[in-house]
Scaffold this motif. Structure first.
Motif, PDB file in Angstrom:
ATOM      1  N   TYR A 172       0.695  -1.212  -0.055  1.00  0.00           N
ATOM      2  CA  TYR A 172      -0.188   0.208  -0.187  1.00  0.00           C
ATOM      3  C   TYR A 172       0.906   1.126  -0.016  1.00  0.00           C
ATOM      4  O   TYR A 172       0.583   2.164  -0.564  1.00  0.00           O
ATOM      5  N   ARG A 195       2.305   1.777  -3.585  1.00  0.00           N
ATOM      6  CA  ARG A 195       1.290   2.273  -4.288  1.00  0.00           C
ATOM      7  C   ARG A 195       1.179   3.769  -4.237  1.00  0.00           C
ATOM      8  O   ARG A 195       1.003   4.468  -4.853  1.00  0.00           O
ATOM      9  N   SER A 243       3.973   5.689  -5.627  1.00  0.00           N
ATOM     10  CA  SER A 243       4.313   5.627  -6.967  1.00  0.00           C
ATOM     11  C   SER A 243       3.170   6.222  -7.687  1.00  0.00           C
ATOM     12  O   SER A 243       3.166   7.018  -8.796  1.00  0.00           O
ATOM     13  N   GLU A 244       1.917   6.286  -7.033  1.00  0.00           N
ATOM     14  CA  GLU A 244       0.674   6.886  -7.740  1.00  0.00           C
ATOM     15  C   GLU A 244       0.455   8.117  -7.380  1.00  0.00           C
ATOM     16  O   GLU A 244       0.154   9.282  -8.143  1.00  0.00           O
TER      17      GLU A 244
END
Length: 88
Positions: free
Chosen positions: A75, A78, A81-82
């Motif tokens: 999590y 993510r 990266s996002e």
């Protein structure tokens, strides 16, 4: 006529000087404002990255050896990266 030409030349010279001064003031204040905004953005990004780093350190200590460790780290990966990469 010579006096009128001299007066007109002085007026034009003074007008251009005042116009240049006003332009310099306006340009300087605009630059200062943009610099202040960039500074605030960099401080906010630094604070966000520092919080993310602290979160990773806390997760590493709390979840070490537990089955949820990989899921929580996924999590966080993510999120980095996002969400954080969109800031750059």
């Amino acid at each position: 006529t010579f006096g009128q030409d001299f007066s007109l030349d002085a007026f034009v010279g003074n007008f251009l000087t005042i116009f240049g001064l006003l332009f310099s003031i306006l340009g300087g204040s605009s630059y200062a404002s943009l610099y202040g905004q960039n500074e605030a953005i960099y401080y906010a990004i630094f604070a966000e990255v520092s919080e993310a780093k602290a979160l990773v350190e806390q997760v590493a200590m709390v979840c070490q050896g537990r089955p949820i460790n990989e899921k929580v780290l996924g999590y966080i990966e993510r999120y980095v990266s996002e969400d954080l990469r969109q800031l750059g």
